[in-house]
Write a protein that holds these residues in place. Structure first.
Motif, PDB file in Angstrom:
ATOM      1  N   LYS A  74       0.840  -1.193   0.000  1.00  0.00           N
ATOM      2  CA  LYS A  74       0.000   0.000   0.000  1.00  0.00           C
ATOM      3  C   LYS A  74       0.876   1.245   0.000  1.00  0.00           C
ATOM      4  N   ALA A  75       0.418   2.280  -0.708  1.00  0.00           N
ATOM      5  CA  ALA A  75       1.215   3.498  -0.838  1.00  0.00           C
ATOM      6  C   ALA A  75       0.358   4.745  -0.700  1.00  0.00           C
ATOM      7  N   ALA A  76       0.992   5.799  -0.181  1.00  0.00           N
ATOM      8  CA  ALA A  76       0.381   7.124  -0.123  1.00  0.00           C
ATOM      9  C   ALA A  76       1.247   8.086  -0.918  1.00  0.00           C
ATOM     10  N   VAL A  77       0.621   9.010  -1.644  1.00  0.00           N
ATOM     11  CA  VAL A  77       1.339   9.976  -2.473  1.00  0.00           C
ATOM     12  C   VAL A  77       0.962  11.383  -2.019  1.00  0.00           C
ATOM     13  N   ILE A  78       1.975  12.182  -1.688  1.00  0.00           N
ATOM     14  CA  ILE A  78       1.767  13.551  -1.223  1.00  0.00           C
ATOM     15  C   ILE A  78       2.464  14.518  -2.178  1.00  0.00           C
ATOM     16  N   VAL A  79       1.723  15.470  -2.691  1.00  0.00           N
ATOM     17  CA  VAL A  79       2.267  16.495  -3.574  1.00  0.00           C
ATOM     18  C   VAL A  79       2.525  17.748  -2.748  1.00  0.00           C
ATOM     19  N   CYS A  80       3.784  18.195  -2.714  1.00  0.00           N
ATOM     20  CA  CYS A  80       4.154  19.397  -1.972  1.00  0.00           C
ATOM     21  C   CYS A  80       4.306  20.567  -2.938  1.00  0.00           C
ATOM     22  N   SER A  81       3.363  21.476  -2.936  1.00  0.00           N
ATOM     23  CA  SER A  81       3.407  22.603  -3.871  1.00  0.00           C
ATOM     24  C   SER A  81       2.468  23.711  -3.412  1.00  0.00           C
ATOM     25  N   PHE A 134      14.010  28.687  -1.574  1.00  0.00           N
ATOM     26  CA  PHE A 134      13.805  28.823  -0.135  1.00  0.00           C
ATOM     27  C   PHE A 134      12.532  28.125   0.343  1.00  0.00           C
ATOM     28  N   ARG A 135      11.607  27.859  -0.573  1.00  0.00           N
ATOM     29  CA  ARG A 135      10.371  27.166  -0.198  1.00  0.00           C
ATOM     30  C   ARG A 135      10.511  25.647  -0.328  1.00  0.00           C
ATOM     31  N   ASP A 136      11.623  25.167  -0.827  1.00  0.00           N
ATOM     32  CA  ASP A 136      11.840  23.723  -0.984  1.00  0.00           C
ATOM     33  C   ASP A 136      12.373  23.157   0.327  1.00  0.00           C
ATOM     34  N   VAL A 137      11.475  22.599   1.128  1.00  0.00           N
ATOM     35  CA  VAL A 137      11.859  22.170   2.478  1.00  0.00           C
ATOM     36  C   VAL A 137      11.531  20.699   2.748  1.00  0.00           C
ATOM     37  N   SER A 184      -1.566  23.611  -4.473  1.00  0.00           N
ATOM     38  CA  SER A 184      -2.501  23.622  -3.342  1.00  0.00           C
ATOM     39  C   SER A 184      -3.428  24.837  -3.397  1.00  0.00           C
ATOM     40  N   GLU A 185      -2.975  25.919  -4.025  1.00  0.00           N
ATOM     41  CA  GLU A 185      -3.799  27.117  -4.171  1.00  0.00           C
ATOM     42  C   GLU A 185      -4.689  27.065  -5.409  1.00  0.00           C
ATOM     43  N   GLY A 186      -4.596  25.981  -6.179  1.00  0.00           N
ATOM     44  CA  GLY A 186      -5.418  25.811  -7.361  1.00  0.00           C
ATOM     45  C   GLY A 186      -4.943  26.568  -8.582  1.00  0.00           C
ATOM     46  N   LYS A 187      -3.706  27.051  -8.555  1.00  0.00           N
ATOM     47  CA  LYS A 187      -3.175  27.826  -9.677  1.00  0.00           C
ATOM     48  C   LYS A 187      -2.521  26.946 -10.741  1.00  0.00           C
ATOM     49  N   LYS A 188      -2.334  25.691 -10.408  1.00  0.00           N
ATOM     50  CA  LYS A 188      -1.651  24.788 -11.318  1.00  0.00           C
ATOM     51  C   LYS A 188      -2.178  23.370 -11.094  1.00  0.00           C
ATOM     52  N   GLU A 189      -2.209  22.590 -12.164  1.00  0.00           N
ATOM     53  CA  GLU A 189      -2.686  21.207 -12.076  1.00  0.00           C
ATOM     54  C   GLU A 189      -1.535  20.273 -11.701  1.00  0.00           C
ATOM     55  N   ASP A 190      -1.843  19.308 -10.869  1.00  0.00           N
ATOM     56  CA  ASP A 190      -0.830  18.312 -10.502  1.00  0.00           C
ATOM     57  C   ASP A 190      -0.690  17.264 -11.598  1.00  0.00           C
ATOM     58  N   PRO A 209       0.664  22.432   0.873  1.00  0.00           N
ATOM     59  CA  PRO A 209       1.641  23.500   0.592  1.00  0.00           C
ATOM     60  C   PRO A 209       3.034  23.118   1.085  1.00  0.00           C
ATOM     61  N   ASP A 210       4.026  23.891   0.661  1.00  0.00           N
ATOM     62  CA  ASP A 210       5.414  23.648   1.059  1.00  0.00           C
ATOM     63  C   ASP A 210       5.651  24.146   2.481  1.00  0.00           C
ATOM     64  N   GLU A 211       5.040  23.482   3.430  1.00  0.00           N
ATOM     65  CA  GLU A 211       5.183  23.844   4.837  1.00  0.00           C
ATOM     66  C   GLU A 211       5.846  22.686   5.569  1.00  0.00           C
ATOM     67  N   LYS A 212       6.955  22.977   6.213  1.00  0.00           N
ATOM     68  CA  LYS A 212       7.766  21.953   6.855  1.00  0.00           C
ATOM     69  C   LYS A 212       6.975  21.126   7.871  1.00  0.00           C
ATOM     70  N   ASP A 213       6.196  21.780   8.687  1.00  0.00           N
ATOM     71  CA  ASP A 213       5.439  21.075   9.729  1.00  0.00           C
ATOM     72  C   ASP A 213       4.395  20.141   9.115  1.00  0.00           C
ATOM     73  N   SER A 214       3.705  20.621   8.083  1.00  0.00           N
ATOM     74  CA  SER A 214       2.672  19.791   7.432  1.00  0.00           C
ATOM     75  C   SER A 214       3.283  18.552   6.797  1.00  0.00           C
ATOM     76  N   ILE A 215       4.433  18.741   6.156  1.00  0.00           N
ATOM     77  CA  ILE A 215       5.120  17.620   5.507  1.00  0.00           C
ATOM     78  C   ILE A 215       5.507  16.568   6.544  1.00  0.00           C
ATOM     79  N   ALA A 216       6.047  17.013   7.665  1.00  0.00           N
ATOM     80  CA  ALA A 216       6.466  16.094   8.722  1.00  0.00           C
ATOM     81  C   ALA A 216       5.270  15.376   9.346  1.00  0.00           C
TER      82      ALA A 216
END
Length: 295
Positions: free
Chosen positions: A141-148, A212-215, A152-158, A182-189
């Motif tokens: 089983k796998a989970a896929v998380i897109v960090c962007s 700088f947003r690549d965390v 996440s703001e709906g400005k671009k398609e994944d 979004p590219d938020e360190k706490d959310s990713i963790a």
């Protein structure tokens, strides 16, 4: 010709065999000198197979072995071909065996119809992923998380996350969770700690660059119990052969418990090529995590 551009190179080997029935009168004519000429013909044929046969790709041949066995009136040639290649070497080996039989027939040419050539057959074939037995368990089983931020703001398609999911499905891995954050360190963790408990595989895409947003790597690094540098090296090596900026990627691989965590590039091509570089063979890790041997 079939497209093998996304395949990886592996140690390939093909062994072909052909039997020839000789008239008794011709057996004394089969000498060491004749066999030496046959070996030369086989080597030329194998090395130039790509220029003769369709669907055969050029490659540097690492070894060509020609063996002969004479039992009564039956002469058998066995041709072994080895190379580090993306495709199988069956055509090269079969061509070599056929040329061995034809060369023999020509060199022993007499007024008698004393040479009967049998069918050529493959005894062994190992190439790329085709020659490897399934070395990973099923029911993964796998989970896929897109960090962007932009996605996440709906400005671009994944597209990167969907490319990852497509590759996972090809490897018979069940997708249990898909999310854009979004590219938020706490959310990713937080997602890593949550989803690693219920999945065998957790794949992040995005946030592995140098802005700088690549965390993503910074968020995951403190959580990984064991890094797997070989996976990271394989991803970058594969990508560098296709795109000169792949060396700037900070892809990460490691485990949290028995969950394999991967952080891949956020571009569609980067994500797809990273998956091509390591799947499905990376899934062998789960067999090892379950205490089974490599064999």
């Amino acid at each position: 010709m079939k497209d093998i551009s996304n395949e990886i190179k592996t140690a390939c080997i093909s062994v072909a065999e052909i039997n020839i029935e000789l008239h008794e009168e011709l057996i004394p004519l089969y000498t060491k000198e004749v066999f030496a000429s046959i070996k030369g013909g086989v080597q030329l044929a194998v090395k130039n197979a790509f220029s003769i046969l369709p669907e055969v790709y050029p490659t540097i041949i690492d070894a060509i072995e020609v063996l002969d066995t004479l039992e009564g009136t039956c002469l058998k040639f066995t041709v072994t071909v080895k190379a580090i290649h993306k495709d199988n070497l069956d055509s090269e080996a079969m061509l070599g065996a056929s040329v061995a039989a034809i060369t023999l027939s020509k060199m022993l040419e007499t007024t008698h119809a004393g040479v009967a050539i049998g069918a050529v057959k493959i005894l062994k074939s190992k190439s790329a992923l085709q020659g490897f037995k399934r070395m990973f368990p099923s029911n993964l089983k796998a989970a896929v998380i897109v960090c962007s931020d932009t996605i996440s703001e709906g400005k671009k398609e994944d597209k990167a996350g969907k490319a990852i999911i497509e590759k996972l499905k090809e490897s018979s891995v069940e997708i249990t969770h898909y999310e854009v954050i979004p590219d938020e360190k706490d959310s990713i963790a937080e997602k890593a700690l949550e989803l690693s408990k219920t999945n065998n595989l957790l794949i992040y895409t995005g946030g592995t660059g140098l802005s700088f947003r690549d965390v993503t790597p910074e968020a995951l690094a403190p959580l990984l119990e064991r890094n797997i540098p070989g996976i990271e090296e394989a991803i970058r090596s594969y990508g560098q052969e296709r795109m000169p900026f792949a060396m700037l990627s900070r892809s990460v691989a490691g485990t949290i418990g028995n969950c394999l965590v991967l952080a891949l590039p956020g571009s569609t091509n980067g994500a797809r090529e990273s998956m091509d570089a390591i799947f499905p063979h990376v899934l062998h890790v789960f067999k090892i995590l379950r205490g089974q041997s490599h064999d």
